[in-house]
Design an enzyme around this catalytic site. Structure first.
Site, mmCIF file in Angstrom:
data_model
loop_
_atom_site.group_PDB
_atom_site.id
_atom_site.type_symbol
_atom_site.label_atom_id
_atom_site.label_comp_id
_atom_site.label_asym_id
_atom_site.label_seq_id
_atom_site.Cartn_x
_atom_site.Cartn_y
_atom_site.Cartn_z
ATOM 1 N N GLY A 264 29.722 7.025 29.284
ATOM 2 C CA GLY A 264 31.047 6.429 29.174
ATOM 3 C C GLY A 264 31.605 6.597 27.772
ATOM 4 O O GLY A 264 31.336 7.591 27.081
ATOM 5 N N SER A 265 32.352 5.608 27.328
ATOM 6 C CA SER A 265 33.062 5.726 26.055
ATOM 7 C C SER A 265 32.143 5.742 24.843
ATOM 8 O O SER A 265 32.592 6.071 23.738
ATOM 9 C CB SER A 265 34.073 4.585 25.909
ATOM 10 N N SER A 266 30.860 5.394 24.995
ATOM 11 C CA SER A 266 29.963 5.505 23.846
ATOM 12 C C SER A 266 29.822 6.959 23.395
ATOM 13 O O SER A 266 29.515 7.228 22.231
ATOM 14 C CB SER A 266 28.587 4.915 24.175
ATOM 15 N N PHE A 267 30.101 7.914 24.303
ATOM 16 C CA PHE A 267 30.026 9.331 23.950
ATOM 17 C C PHE A 267 31.164 9.741 23.025
ATOM 18 O O PHE A 267 31.114 10.803 22.401
ATOM 19 C CB PHE A 267 30.049 10.187 25.225
ATOM 20 N N LYS A 268 32.186 8.908 22.918
ATOM 21 C CA LYS A 268 33.284 9.215 21.995
ATOM 22 C C LYS A 268 32.804 9.297 20.553
ATOM 23 O O LYS A 268 33.464 9.918 19.713
ATOM 24 C CB LYS A 268 34.385 8.168 22.138
#
Length: 481
Positions: A217-221
């Site tokens: 999810g957004s942790s990959f940002k």
């Protein structure tokens, strides 16, 4: 020699040749196969009749061999069992071994090459041979904090020392009691094995390093932002687009800017700085940014963090992956941690650790030292670098942006008063009609104390509400013990 005697001599000669041949076959040719045969109880008795070294955390043995009054000689016991089971594994007379019990079996049993001279010394002195003790890097306080905070929910927590790679906490839940599998009561062991394998929550799976892996999810940002800085085309103050919705390239699919279908733009005129986009966790901003960077740039950065590499800690870690040969729509989805991006919590803790260690990723390691029965040390943790996906200057810029997330963004629930805390939340969609996985990835530092952490709670919903408070508890256990 008369004829009857010649016949007797011939028969005896043939029998001697057959005896010699069969003995040679069973003792030399078929030795390994027979020793490994599941019905060879003698091999089991030899194996379990040998003293096995302890597995130790902060001076407390979490796995220990105790003498037993049955034919096996020793019984392996675990205390506390469930909290450490994904790390220690089990040592079973029926089902073999897993975890550290398996990966360091030669060391624990005393058969490792490094223990050769110690074995010779035992033989010459007449002492009973003993396996070596394995001291783990785990911090008992951090492990307990992670275990208690997960509170039985499906998920995992990994915490690392960013400067050495030492694993400070590794929890996978739900877990199991390894004592049930280590028992010498075969019927009860079989019952436990059946029960654990039929459990739909898969308690035998170490979710921290394997299993089916997770969309981040957004942790990959964090990876995308680091890649943007390393490309030289962006800084934290660079303005990037962030419309409320965006139709993916060559597709009819529409991406909303925030989780939950929120179509609010990231800033005035549908744009914001890179730092603000990370703080607000803007989907369209990072999807468009990933497309601009391209698959090759993103992959190079991800591989620098350890993606695609098989790690041995010493347990084997399933490599984290990205899609290959992606079109722009797939790159856009990958850039917000969806499509075919799949990770272990350990990998995401390595990502966070790099930012706290001036851009250098350290090899995760679970073993602090190996000691013989006379307390001499035969091996110690030696820090090793995996790679450097971003410069020290860009790592510092990432830390500043991540602190912004915790101070005034989606990660406020991870804040610790008086401590520098930086991180990124994630809400990862993974199945139609299923609640999303909850993520938090970040670091904390105060003085010479540092910790990098990754938390995932399966179907936990928003990372800001579920994973971030868990991370806070674990970071506090190390930073403020």
């Amino acid at each position: 020699m008369n004829r009857p005697l010649r016949h007797v001599w011939l028969v005896i000669s043939v029998l001697f040749v057959l005896l010699f041949t069969s003995t040679t076959y069973f003792q030399v040719v078929a030795k390994d196969r027979l020793n490994a045969h599941s019905q060879n109880d003698r091999t089991l008795y030899n194996e379990y009749g040998r003293h096995r070294g302890a597995i130790v955390v902060d001076g407390h043995p979490i796995a220990l061999s105790e003498t037993s009054d049955d034919t096996y000689g020793y019984l392996r016991t675990y205390d506390p069992g469930q909290m450490y089971a994904p790390v220690s594994g089990y040592y079973s007379v029926l089902y073999g071994f897993t975890g550290v019990e398996r990966s360091l079996n030669d060391t624990l049993s005393g058969e490792a090459d490094a223990l050769f001279y110690h074995r010779i010394s035992d033989i010459l002195s007449g002492r009973q041979g003993q396996g070596a003790t394995v001291d783990l890097t785990l911090d008992a306080g951090a492990q307990e904090a992670a275990w208690n905070a997960l509170d039985g929910r499906r998920g995992a927590v990994v915490a690392l020392d960013p400067e050495t790679g030492a694993v400070l906490a590794m929890v996978s839940a739900p877990s199991y009691d390894p004592n049930r599998l280590a028992s010498h009561d075969r019927a009860s062991v079989q019952d436990a094995w059946t029960e654990l394998n039929e459990d739909p929550d898969r308690p035998l799976t170490n979710r921290a390093i394997g299993g089916d892996l997770y969309p981040p999810g957004s942790s990959f940002k964090l990876v995308v932002a680091a890649s943007a800085l390393e490309s030289g085309k962006y800084t934290a103050d660079s303005e990037i687009p962030g419309p409320g919705t965006w139709t993916l390239p060559n597709s009819s699919a529409v991406m909303n800017n925030h989780a939950g279908g929120n179509t609010e733009a990231c800033g005035p005129d549908d744009a914001s700085t890179l730092a603000d986009a990370l703080r607000q966790s803007c989907n369209t901003s990072f999807a468009m940014l990933g497309v601009d960077l391209g698959e090759d740039q993103l992959r190079e950065t991800a591989e620098g963090f350890g993606f695609g590499q098989r790690q041995e800690i010493p347990m084997s870690v399933t490599p984290s992956t990205m899609g290959e040969g992606m079109d722009d729509a797939q790159i856009a989805s990958s850039s917000i941690g969806q499509y075919e991006t799949r990770v272990t919590p350990l990998q995401m803790a390595m990502v966070a650790g790099a930012f706290a260690n001036d851009g250098v990723v350290m090899q995760p390691q679970l073993v602090d030292a190996v000691r013989t029965s006379d307390l001499s040390t035969v091996a110690e943790l030696t820090p090793k670098e995996v790679g450097q996906p971003l410069s020290a200057a860009n790592a510092a810029e990432m830390r500043t942006m991540m602190v912004g997330v915790v101070e005034d963004g989606t990660g406020t629930a991870a804040a610790i008063p008086g401590v520098e805390v930086g991180g990124k939340t994630g809400t990862a969609e993974w199945g139609e009609g299923r609640a999303p996985h909850s993520w938090y990835v970040g670091y904390a530092q105060q003085g010479d104390r540092k910790i990098a952490v990754a938390v995932v709670v399966e179907e936990g919903g928003y990372g800001s509400q579920t994973a971030a408070p868990i991370a806070k508890d674990v970071m506090e256990a190390v930073i403020k013990p």
